[in-house]
Write a protein that holds these residues in place. Structure first.
Motif, PDB file in Angstrom:
ATOM      1  N   PRO A 118       0.812  -1.225   0.000  1.00 40.24           N
ATOM      2  CA  PRO A 118       0.000   0.000   0.000  1.00 40.24           C
ATOM      3  C   PRO A 118       0.842   1.271   0.000  1.00 40.24           C
ATOM      4  CG  PRO A 118      -0.036  -1.050   2.167  1.00 40.24           C
ATOM      5  CD  PRO A 118       0.627  -2.020   1.227  1.00 40.24           C
ATOM      6  N   ASP A 119       2.106   1.184   0.432  1.00 35.59           N
ATOM      7  CA  ASP A 119       2.952   2.378   0.522  1.00 35.59           C
ATOM      8  C   ASP A 119       3.955   2.481  -0.625  1.00 35.59           C
ATOM      9  OD1 ASP A 119       4.390   0.155   1.285  1.00 35.59           O
ATOM     10  OD2 ASP A 119       5.511   1.174   2.872  1.00 35.59           O
ATOM     11  N   ARG A 120       3.669   1.791  -1.726  1.00 36.13           N
ATOM     12  CA  ARG A 120       4.620   1.792  -2.834  1.00 36.13           C
ATOM     13  C   ARG A 120       4.725   3.178  -3.460  1.00 36.13           C
ATOM     14  NH1 ARG A 120      -0.222   0.041  -4.155  1.00 36.13           N
ATOM     15  NH2 ARG A 120      -1.140   0.304  -6.208  1.00 36.13           N
ATOM     16  N   ASP A 121       5.848   3.443  -4.115  1.00 34.04           N
ATOM     17  CA  ASP A 121       6.081   4.736  -4.752  1.00 34.04           C
ATOM     18  C   ASP A 121       5.135   4.936  -5.936  1.00 34.04           C
ATOM     19  OD1 ASP A 121       8.136   5.187  -2.978  1.00 34.04           O
ATOM     20  OD2 ASP A 121       9.678   4.409  -4.347  1.00 34.04           O
ATOM     21  N   ARG A 122       4.817   6.197  -6.213  1.00 31.39           N
ATOM     22  CA  ARG A 122       3.996   6.508  -7.376  1.00 31.39           C
ATOM     23  C   ARG A 122       4.850   6.506  -8.650  1.00 31.39           C
ATOM     24  NH1 ARG A 122       0.068  11.504  -5.707  1.00 31.39           N
ATOM     25  NH2 ARG A 122       1.908  12.306  -4.625  1.00 31.39           N
ATOM     26  N   LEU A 123       4.198   6.348  -9.775  1.00 33.31           N
ATOM     27  CA  LEU A 123       4.890   6.377 -11.061  1.00 33.31           C
ATOM     28  C   LEU A 123       5.390   7.790 -11.329  1.00 33.31           C
ATOM     29  CD1 LEU A 123       2.358   4.288 -13.214  1.00 33.31           C
ATOM     30  CD2 LEU A 123       4.217   3.470 -11.753  1.00 33.31           C
ATOM     31  N   SER A 124       6.391   7.908 -12.195  1.00 36.38           N
ATOM     32  CA  SER A 124       6.956   9.226 -12.488  1.00 36.38           C
ATOM     33  C   SER A 124       7.501   9.255 -13.911  1.00 36.38           C
ATOM     34  CB  SER A 124       8.072   9.562 -11.485  1.00 36.38           C
ATOM     35  OG  SER A 124       9.114   8.605 -11.551  1.00 36.38           O
ATOM     36  N   GLU A 161       3.143  10.615  -9.816  1.00 37.28           N
ATOM     37  CA  GLU A 161       3.759  11.695  -9.052  1.00 37.28           C
ATOM     38  C   GLU A 161       3.496  13.043  -9.730  1.00 37.28           C
ATOM     39  OE1 GLU A 161       5.712  12.859  -5.669  1.00 37.28           O
ATOM     40  OE2 GLU A 161       5.377  10.754  -6.246  1.00 37.28           O
ATOM     41  N   PRO A 162       3.074  14.056  -8.962  1.00 35.05           N
ATOM     42  CA  PRO A 162       2.887  15.394  -9.548  1.00 35.05           C
ATOM     43  C   PRO A 162       4.176  15.876 -10.209  1.00 35.05           C
ATOM     44  CG  PRO A 162       1.911  15.301  -7.358  1.00 35.05           C
ATOM     45  CD  PRO A 162       2.669  14.012  -7.543  1.00 35.05           C
ATOM     46  N   GLY A 163       4.038  16.604 -11.311  1.00 40.54           N
ATOM     47  CA  GLY A 163       5.193  17.053 -12.075  1.00 40.54           C
ATOM     48  C   GLY A 163       5.533  16.138 -13.226  1.00 40.54           C
ATOM     49  N   SER A 164       4.904  14.973 -13.256  1.00 39.79           N
ATOM     50  CA  SER A 164       5.152  14.017 -14.338  1.00 39.79           C
ATOM     51  C   SER A 164       4.385  14.431 -15.593  1.00 39.79           C
ATOM     52  CB  SER A 164       4.717  12.609 -13.919  1.00 39.79           C
ATOM     53  OG  SER A 164       5.392  12.202 -12.755  1.00 39.79           O
ATOM     54  N   THR A 165       4.729  13.794 -16.700  1.00 38.00           N
ATOM     55  CA  THR A 165       4.031  14.019 -17.969  1.00 38.00           C
ATOM     56  C   THR A 165       3.080  12.865 -18.210  1.00 38.00           C
ATOM     57  OG1 THR A 165       5.895  15.243 -18.929  1.00 38.00           O
ATOM     58  CG2 THR A 165       4.285  14.283 -20.461  1.00 38.00           C
ATOM     59  N   ILE A 166       1.802  13.169 -18.406  1.00 39.15           N
ATOM     60  CA  ILE A 166       0.789  12.134 -18.606  1.00 39.15           C
ATOM     61  C   ILE A 166       0.244  12.215 -20.027  1.00 39.15           C
ATOM     62  CG2 ILE A 166      -1.479  11.287 -17.909  1.00 39.15           C
ATOM     63  CD1 ILE A 166      -0.944  12.153 -15.104  1.00 39.15           C
ATOM     64  N   HIS A 167       0.257  11.078 -20.713  1.00 36.71           N
ATOM     65  CA  HIS A 167      -0.329  10.955 -22.050  1.00 36.71           C
ATOM     66  C   HIS A 167      -1.657  10.210 -21.940  1.00 36.71           C
ATOM     67  CE1 HIS A 167       3.143  12.207 -24.643  1.00 36.71           C
ATOM     68  NE2 HIS A 167       3.800  11.952 -23.518  1.00 36.71           N
ATOM     69  N   THR A 168      -2.707  10.767 -22.518  1.00 39.39           N
ATOM     70  CA  THR A 168      -4.019  10.127 -22.519  1.00 39.39           C
ATOM     71  C   THR A 168      -4.610  10.197 -23.916  1.00 39.39           C
ATOM     72  OG1 THR A 168      -5.309  12.124 -22.045  1.00 39.39           O
ATOM     73  CG2 THR A 168      -4.353  10.959 -20.148  1.00 39.39           C
ATOM     74  N   ASP A 169      -5.817   9.636 -24.060  1.00 41.67           N
ATOM     75  CA  ASP A 169      -6.523   9.790 -25.329  1.00 41.67           C
ATOM     76  C   ASP A 169      -7.201  11.162 -25.329  1.00 41.67           C
ATOM     77  OD1 ASP A 169      -8.782   9.612 -23.753  1.00 41.67           O
ATOM     78  OD2 ASP A 169      -9.334   7.601 -24.414  1.00 41.67           O
ATOM     79  N   GLY A 170      -8.099  11.380 -26.272  1.00 43.38           N
ATOM     80  CA  GLY A 170      -8.662  12.709 -26.435  1.00 43.38           C
ATOM     81  C   GLY A 170      -9.876  13.036 -25.587  1.00 43.38           C
ATOM     82  N   ALA A 171     -10.185  12.226 -24.577  1.00 44.02           N
ATOM     83  CA  ALA A 171     -11.346  12.502 -23.738  1.00 44.02           C
ATOM     84  C   ALA A 171     -11.207  13.872 -23.062  1.00 44.02           C
ATOM     85  CB  ALA A 171     -11.495  11.410 -22.684  1.00 44.02           C
ATOM     86  N   ARG A 172     -12.241  14.702 -23.184  1.00 46.32           N
ATOM     87  CA  ARG A 172     -12.163  16.075 -22.683  1.00 46.32           C
ATOM     88  C   ARG A 172     -11.960  16.129 -21.164  1.00 46.32           C
ATOM     89  NH1 ARG A 172     -13.765  20.343 -25.784  1.00 46.32           N
ATOM     90  NH2 ARG A 172     -14.474  19.883 -27.909  1.00 46.32           N
ATOM     91  N   GLY A 173     -12.606  15.224 -20.451  1.00 52.93           N
ATOM     92  CA  GLY A 173     -12.528  15.266 -19.003  1.00 52.93           C
ATOM     93  C   GLY A 173     -11.123  15.095 -18.462  1.00 52.93           C
TER      94      GLY A 173
END
Length: 310
Positions: free
Chosen positions: A126-132, A196-208
């Motif tokens: 449960p305390d594992r590091d977040r992705l970055s 992790e905040p500050g990371s770059t996230i790629h998603t599809d084109g969903a507006r939300g």
């Protein structure tokens, strides 16, 4: 290191753990690497009773190294548990409950099923590091195939996936969680919880999903509806989805209930994130480390409906 911290081969496993005493001593080192800590008062001084229990010198509480772990009150020799964990972790794609029943000679399928689910609950910390770094986030559908039904229809389950991706398209660690319903803003909450905040996230084109840009992330979205190859838009997520479905079909033979799917995802994540380990014994070691920090989960708890996520 193999041969020092954990056995490197099955022959070494048998030599290291010939009896219950050897298993208990090993578990003690894993549970209390800096020395015994009383679960009641936190004191460190203790002595061993004639029954092999540890008695706290401060409060007098007697405890066992297996108390409060997945081995709590087990009647089966720990050497058999260690063998089961070895088989589960040493096989690249794991083992089904039927396979574990056969190799260990269990009298019932239910026993093998319960053991595997206890271990699956220990596979994710449960305390594992977040992705970055650069992370792909998307939702995939997992489940059976209904003739004439596409997308989110039928008995398919929406699973949210996040995976690290390097510049050379090499994949790093991953996270996954079942969504309450497909196509909701729960995917935003999931991304914020595992990246992790500050990371770059790629998603599809969903507006939300564009609100991720206001939550401390660099957000890039690519519409895949008109793409000639939709799997090329978020290749990491699509590869993971493909491998997950192949694992469910090949190793588990589709014997996965929707209620228990979260815990099968635990195992898939555990294996994927350790796929580059050169020594399979290292997975045995890591799982035992987490097993002594995981609640017992009796059978009646295992049979209840699974959680929607973690």
């Amino acid at each position: 290191m193999a041969g020092a911290d954990y056995p490197g081969t099955y022959q070494e496993l048998l030599a290291w753990f010939p009896d219950n005493r050897a298993c208990l001593e090993y578990l003690e080192r894993l549970r209390w690497p800096d020395g015994f800590v009383c679960p009641r008062c936190g004191a460190g001084a203790c002595w061993r009773t004639g029954k092999g229990l540890l008695m706290c010198a401060a409060c007098g509480r007697q405890t066992s190294v297996t108390a409060g772990t997945i081995f709590h009150r087990t009647r089966t020799p720990l050497a058999t548990w260690f063998a089961a964990i070895w088989f589960v972790t040493s096989q690249k794609n794991g083992v089904s409950a039927l396979g574990l029943q056969r190799v260990l000679g269990f009298g019932s399928y239910e026993t093998a099923w319960a053991w595997l689910h206890k271990l699956r609950r220990a596979m994710v910390r449960p305390d594992r590091d977040r992705l970055s770094g650069t992370v792909e986030v998307d939702e995939v559908m997992v489940g059976g195939v209904d003739v004439g039904t596409a997308g989110a229809g039928g008995d398919k389950v929406p699973v949210m996936v996040a995976v690290e991706r390097s510049e050379g398209q090499r994949l790093g660690r991953m996270r996954a969680q079942i969504a309450a319903a497909p196509g909701t803003l729960q995917l935003v909450t999931f991304a914020a919880g595992v990246v992790e905040p500050g990371s770059t996230i790629h998603t599809d084109g969903a507006r939300g999903l564009r609100r991720l840009a206001d939550m401390g992330y660099t957000h890039h979205d690519t519409t895949g509806y008109d793409a000639a190859d939709k799997s090329a838009v978020l290749p990491g997520v699509h590869l993971i989805a493909s491998l997950l479905k192949r694992w469910i079909a090949g190793t588990l033979h589709h014997r996965v209930s929707t209620e228990q799917l979260p815990y099968y995802l635990h195992e898939y994540i555990f294996r994927f994130n350790r796929r580059t380990a050169h020594k399979r014994g290292l997975l045995f070691y890591r799982l035992l480390q987490q097993a002594v920090a995981t609640d017992p989960h009796p059978l009646h708890d295992l049979q209840r409906l699974g959680d929607a996520g973690w």
